[in-house]
Design a protein around this motif. Structure first.
Motif, PDB file in Angstrom:
ATOM      1  N   TYR A  30       0.818  -1.213   0.000  1.00 47.76           N
ATOM      2  CA  TYR A  30       0.000   0.000   0.000  1.00 47.76           C
ATOM      3  C   TYR A  30       0.855   1.268   0.000  1.00 47.76           C
ATOM      4  O   TYR A  30       0.354   2.369   0.214  1.00 47.76           O
ATOM      5  CB  TYR A  30      -0.969  -0.010   1.183  1.00 47.76           C
ATOM      6  CG  TYR A  30      -0.313   0.212   2.530  1.00 47.76           C
ATOM      7  CD1 TYR A  30      -0.263   1.487   3.080  1.00 47.76           C
ATOM      8  CD2 TYR A  30       0.238  -0.828   3.247  1.00 47.76           C
ATOM      9  CE1 TYR A  30       0.336   1.717   4.306  1.00 47.76           C
ATOM     10  CE2 TYR A  30       0.835  -0.621   4.474  1.00 47.76           C
ATOM     11  CZ  TYR A  30       0.876   0.662   4.995  1.00 47.76           C
ATOM     12  OH  TYR A  30       1.475   0.886   6.203  1.00 47.76           O
ATOM     13  N   PRO A  41      -3.166   1.234   7.586  1.00 43.41           N
ATOM     14  CA  PRO A  41      -4.108   0.225   8.071  1.00 43.41           C
ATOM     15  C   PRO A  41      -4.326   0.390   9.574  1.00 43.41           C
ATOM     16  O   PRO A  41      -3.416   0.763  10.306  1.00 43.41           O
ATOM     17  CB  PRO A  41      -3.424  -1.108   7.765  1.00 43.41           C
ATOM     18  CG  PRO A  41      -2.094  -0.805   7.211  1.00 43.41           C
ATOM     19  CD  PRO A  41      -1.944   0.665   7.060  1.00 43.41           C
ATOM     20  N   GLU A  42      -5.557   0.126  10.012  1.00 43.58           N
ATOM     21  CA  GLU A  42      -5.875   0.270  11.434  1.00 43.58           C
ATOM     22  C   GLU A  42      -5.689  -1.029  12.204  1.00 43.58           C
ATOM     23  O   GLU A  42      -5.580  -1.006  13.426  1.00 43.58           O
ATOM     24  CB  GLU A  42      -7.309   0.759  11.594  1.00 43.58           C
ATOM     25  CG  GLU A  42      -7.497   2.172  11.052  1.00 43.58           C
ATOM     26  CD  GLU A  42      -8.917   2.682  11.206  1.00 43.58           C
ATOM     27  OE1 GLU A  42      -9.732   2.032  11.887  1.00 43.58           O
ATOM     28  OE2 GLU A  42      -9.207   3.736  10.629  1.00 43.58           O
TER      29      GLU A  42
END
Length: 65
Positions: A30, A41-42
């Protein structure tokens, strides 16, 4: 990891890919999206597996192969 998340011990069955032109081995990257938008990203991959498998642990339906 899926067996661990589901509390199962099912041996996966590997088959030849039935699709012509299918890209078999990929790795998500990404970095370009991150550079363009700052998106991160979480959750990590392991937590993602846990979240996807959670509804299947919460049912009385047996897990079969």
């Amino acid at each position: 990891m899926i067996n661990d998340a589901l509390g199962t011990d099912i041996e996966p069955e590997y088959i030849e890919c039935p699709f012509d032109g299918y890209v078999h081995d990929t790795m998500a990257d990404y970095s370009q999206s991150h550079e363009a938008t700052g998106w991160e990203p979480e959750i990590d991959f392991v937590e993602g597996i846990e979240r996807v498998c959670a509804p299947y642990r919460e049912t009385d339906a047996p897990v079969t192969n």
